[in-house]
Scaffold this motif. Structure first.
Motif, PDB file in Angstrom:
ATOM      1  N   UNK A 101      30.721  15.050   8.871  1.00 54.91           N
ATOM      2  CA  UNK A 101      30.931  14.018   9.884  1.00 54.91           C
ATOM      3  C   UNK A 101      30.587  12.623   9.341  1.00 54.91           C
ATOM      4  N   UNK A 102      31.177  12.308   8.186  1.00 60.30           N
ATOM      5  CA  UNK A 102      30.994  10.981   7.610  1.00 60.30           C
ATOM      6  C   UNK A 102      31.763   9.960   8.441  1.00 60.30           C
ATOM      7  N   UNK A 103      31.319   8.742   8.401  1.00 61.14           N
ATOM      8  CA  UNK A 103      31.934   7.680   9.185  1.00 61.14           C
ATOM      9  C   UNK A 103      33.283   7.296   8.581  1.00 61.14           C
ATOM     10  N   UNK A 104      34.302   7.296   9.413  1.00 61.41           N
ATOM     11  CA  UNK A 104      35.631   6.862   8.981  1.00 61.41           C
ATOM     12  C   UNK A 104      35.748   5.374   9.284  1.00 61.41           C
ATOM     13  N   UNK A 105      36.153   4.603   8.281  1.00 61.71           N
ATOM     14  CA  UNK A 105      36.248   3.155   8.457  1.00 61.71           C
ATOM     15  C   UNK A 105      37.273   2.804   9.536  1.00 61.71           C
ATOM     16  N   UNK A 106      36.862   1.905  10.428  1.00 64.62           N
ATOM     17  CA  UNK A 106      37.729   1.409  11.493  1.00 64.62           C
ATOM     18  C   UNK A 106      37.556  -0.111  11.509  1.00 64.62           C
ATOM     19  N   UNK A 107      38.623  -0.860  11.197  1.00 60.11           N
ATOM     20  CA  UNK A 107      38.497  -2.312  11.061  1.00 60.11           C
ATOM     21  C   UNK A 107      38.151  -3.023  12.375  1.00 60.11           C
ATOM     22  N   UNK A 108      38.256  -2.340  13.489  1.00 58.42           N
ATOM     23  CA  UNK A 108      37.843  -2.930  14.769  1.00 58.42           C
ATOM     24  C   UNK A 108      36.323  -2.824  14.934  1.00 58.42           C
ATOM     25  N   UNK A 109      35.742  -1.736  14.450  1.00 63.61           N
ATOM     26  CA  UNK A 109      34.304  -1.491  14.605  1.00 63.61           C
ATOM     27  C   UNK A 109      33.465  -1.930  13.409  1.00 63.61           C
TER      28      UNK A 109
END
Length: 183
Positions: A11-19
């Motif tokens: 459950x690694x963090x997936x990059x989201x350019x909004x967050x």
């Protein structure tokens, strides 16, 4: 990590350019990850993840066992600043450098940078070993060592993993290229 399905289990963090402003990730072989996250709202988040796999009698991985330790937000902020100052985002990959040594066994450390319009990774084999770099050390190895020194100044990666591993219940396990049996 060794297997893509293992990454999803963690459950690694997936990059989201909004967050997210950016995510830095350091992976030691397939058993330890440092994840540092800068959020668009000015906050920081991070985790130290230790992972080991239970194996069956045929020495096939059957189940991952993980420990996810929250890194204090101020520590994440400090580390991200130190890594950015250490050129974390622009260090070239070992295979692109003359004099950089690559191997199949031992410890490979991979580095990931995720931010708007950038998704890159690079890796180095045995960057902490003076044995392999005794004749001529390339500047990038010194940069990698500084990155690891900054992280280990905040929390000792080897000790953290050893404590995690040593507290496992009875059974056969694997991590990296190591197989252990706890009795």
């Amino acid at each position: 990590m060794a297997q893509d399905n293992s990454k999803s289990e963690l459950k690694l963090t997936k990059y989201n350019n909004i967050l997210h402003t950016k995510i830095y990730r350091i992976e030691i072989n397939d058993y330890q990850i440092v994840e540092l996250i800068a959020l668009k709202n000015g906050e920081y988040d991070g985790y130290l993840i230790n992972c080991i796999w239970k194996i069956n009698k045929n020495q096939n991985r059957t189940k991952s066992i993980t420990q996810k330790i929250k890194i204090q937000n101020l520590t994440v902020k400090k580390l991200m600043a130190e890594l950015e100052n250490g050129k974390f985002e622009t260090i070239p990959d070992c295979q692109d450098l003359k004099g950089c040594i690559e191997g199949l066994d031992g410890t490979t450390i991979s580095f990931y940078v995720y931010k708007e319009n950038i998704s890159r990774n690079y890796s180095y084999w045995e960057p902490e070993s003076d044995y392999y770099y005794k004749d001529k050390i390339i500047p990038e190895i010194l940069q990698i060592r500084e990155i690891l020194k900054s992280i280990n100044h905040e929390f000792d990666l080897r000790t953290s993993f050893a404590e995690f591993r040593d507290n496992l219940p009875k059974g056969k396990y694997t991590y990296g290229m190591v197989i252990i049996e706890k009795k």
